[in-house]
Design an enzyme around this catalytic site. Structure first.
Site, short mmCIF file in Angstrom:
data_model
loop_
_atom_site.label_atom_id
_atom_site.label_comp_id
_atom_site.label_asym_id
_atom_site.label_seq_id
_atom_site.Cartn_x
_atom_site.Cartn_y
_atom_site.Cartn_z
N GLU A 230 1.10 3.80 1.87
CA GLU A 230 1.65 4.16 3.18
C GLU A 230 2.84 3.27 3.55
O GLU A 230 3.87 3.76 4.00
CB GLU A 230 0.58 4.02 4.28
N HIS B 18 0.86 -1.18 0.00
CA HIS B 18 0.00 0.00 0.00
C HIS B 18 0.90 1.24 0.00
O HIS B 18 2.06 1.18 0.42
CB HIS B 18 -0.89 0.02 1.23
N CYS C 103 -2.30 -0.56 7.50
CA CYS C 103 -1.46 0.63 7.41
C CYS C 103 -1.48 1.43 8.70
O CYS C 103 -0.45 1.96 9.13
CB CYS C 103 -1.89 1.49 6.22
N CYS D 50 -6.03 1.93 5.90
CA CYS D 50 -6.70 0.71 6.33
C CYS D 50 -6.11 0.28 7.68
O CYS D 50 -5.15 0.89 8.17
CB CYS D 50 -6.51 -0.40 5.29
#
Length: 151
Positions: free
Chosen positions: A57, A55, A88, A85
């Protein structure tokens, strides 16, 4: 930080979201800032890397840790175009980021328990959160991406 400063950095995170879109990834971008300098950048790359943890992040956090040679990313601000999410958010807490700034809220993750976990972690770890910075621009790129995917 002022709203103008947050917008300045969020515009850069948005550029990485557009980069992800060009690569066929879900268009989310992130940057990590320390003392007015970008130390980590990321965009969603789970498809390209065949990595469910890639992701925006996480990619930005990994790069920042390598850049400053420390897994503790104290006194930093993470700018991300979409509310993180749970995975993360856990990484954000463990990396000891001081401040999280995100653009669009994740509408699909409005579950009560999930939000309570965020609030508890936020209080315990003294993480400052600023949301809805450039919300329209950050949500539009996602809305348009998924509209085009469904065609």
């Amino acid at each position: 930080m002022t709203d103008d400063q947050d917008k300045y950095w969020m515009k850069i995170a948005l550029k990485y979201a557009y980069h992800a879109k060009k690569k066929g990834e879900i268009p989310i971008g992130a940057i990590l800032v320390l003392q007015e300098k970008i130390i980590g950048i990321g965009w969603n790359s789970s498809i390209i890397k065949n990595d469910p943890t890639a992701h925006a992040e996480i990619v930005a956090l990994r790069q920042a840790g390598k850049n400053i040679k420390n897994y503790r990313l104290k006194n930093t601000t993470l700018y991300v175009t979409l509310e993180p999410c749970l995975m993360c958010f856990g990484a954000i807490i463990h990396s000891r980021i001081s401040r999280l700034v995100f653009g669009a809220s994740d509408k699909k993750d409005k579950k009560y328990l999930f939000k309570n976990i965020f609030l508890e972690l936020q209080k315990k770890n003294k993480l400052k959160i600023q949301k809805n910075i450039m919300e329209y621009q950050c949500s539009q790129i996602l809305i348009n991406f998924f509209k085009n995917k469904r065609k």
